[in-house]
Design an enzyme around this catalytic site. Sequence first.
Site, PDB file in Angstrom:
ATOM      1  N   TYR A 240     -25.197  -3.272  28.893  1.00  0.00           N
ATOM      2  CA  TYR A 240     -25.613  -4.189  27.842  1.00  0.00           C
ATOM      3  C   TYR A 240     -26.003  -5.545  28.431  1.00  0.00           C
ATOM      4  O   TYR A 240     -25.161  -6.375  28.762  1.00  0.00           O
ATOM      5  CB  TYR A 240     -24.496  -4.391  26.814  1.00  0.00           C
ATOM      6  CG  TYR A 240     -23.988  -3.116  26.173  1.00  0.00           C
ATOM      7  CD1 TYR A 240     -24.772  -1.970  26.083  1.00  0.00           C
ATOM      8  CD2 TYR A 240     -22.702  -3.056  25.644  1.00  0.00           C
ATOM      9  CE1 TYR A 240     -24.306  -0.817  25.491  1.00  0.00           C
ATOM     10  CE2 TYR A 240     -22.224  -1.901  25.037  1.00  0.00           C
ATOM     11  CZ  TYR A 240     -23.030  -0.783  24.976  1.00  0.00           C
ATOM     12  OH  TYR A 240     -22.546   0.365  24.384  1.00  0.00           O
TER      13      TYR A 240
ATOM     14  N   HIS B 243     -20.137   6.592  30.605  1.00  0.00           N
ATOM     15  CA  HIS B 243     -21.215   6.142  29.722  1.00  0.00           C
ATOM     16  C   HIS B 243     -22.425   7.074  29.809  1.00  0.00           C
ATOM     17  O   HIS B 243     -23.115   7.131  30.825  1.00  0.00           O
ATOM     18  CB  HIS B 243     -21.632   4.717  30.104  1.00  0.00           C
ATOM     19  CG  HIS B 243     -22.373   4.000  29.024  1.00  0.00           C
ATOM     20  ND1 HIS B 243     -22.875   2.730  29.183  1.00  0.00           N
ATOM     21  CD2 HIS B 243     -22.695   4.355  27.760  1.00  0.00           C
ATOM     22  CE1 HIS B 243     -23.468   2.344  28.064  1.00  0.00           C
ATOM     23  NE2 HIS B 243     -23.377   3.325  27.194  1.00  0.00           N
TER      24      HIS B 243
END
Length: 342
Positions: free
Chosen positions: A65, A150
């Site tokens: 992010y 992830h």
Amino acid sequence: MREAGPGRDAPLAVRAVRGLRLTELGLGAAQLGNLYRNTSDAEAEATIDAAWEAGIRVFDTAPHYGLGLSERRLGAGLRERPRDHYVLSTKVGRLLEPSPERAHLQDDEGFVVPAAARRVRDYSRDGVLRSIEDSLARLGTDRIDIVYLHDPDEPEMFAQASSEGIGALIELREQGVVRAVGAGMNAAEPLAELIRRADVDLVMCAGRHSLLDHAATDELLPLAHDRGVGIVAAGVYNSGLLSRPRPDADARYDYLPAPQELLARTNRIADLCEEHGVTLPDAATQFPLANPAVVCAVVGVRGVDQVASLLTRYRTPIPDALWAALADAGLIPPSSPAKGSR
């Protein structure tokens, strides 16, 4: 059965799994990494402050992010908070390698940040250890509560992540470096397979357990419940399709233009919501939490107003009659959430 929804002034409920206590709502911090548009440091700080004041005690981020920006901002915003009073999660699988020669360009994966680093997919033991070390430095903390693998979506990635990667995380959990481990993915089937293969604590299911998408219903949710594995629901608005009372004609689903058939289905759900005096986002916020396997819904927000809106949606009482009507219309599975209460 009482109406779902804890009431307009009720505090956030807390659910427990594997020694962790999680508020039913969590702050997803992708927006703090400048997802799709720039967010100032002041707005990021105000978002964290508003979430804390609202009672949110679950905070989720990732190196992906904003190429580390989200982790840095979240760490700064939580630094003065009592460390034992919140649950912090981040992810492994995307190492950030410096690329100063590209710093004049903008990141090409949706974040409005300079491309001063590149993401390297790595689910090896060494990659996991390095990623956690880097995240600890960016977050400015000495421990992380939950670490997820992830997006190991591709078969070769999943093969390494579900063996070497999760093995490294379990080792760190046994050493007390982290408290809980799991994976976050956009598909339900590999999450179920990971639960069968490894002793995971939680999995983050993005977009596959929502008011619109029920891919997790038949296998993942019952398996997790039987094994005592917590489900963290993410993507509850399905790329924004469920985030407004009525979807826009150009709304997106899984980050692509939503098919007409899906828009029509969403409008049918919205019709029934309006008939029962609630909005589509109210129902979308609460639907995942009606399943007993789900321990938290992590929602991405940006700014004080969005935090307030999220809490309103969470607290709006929803009649059991709405869930029954949606099930009768074939718009949600017959068994959910007929329980009607949380």
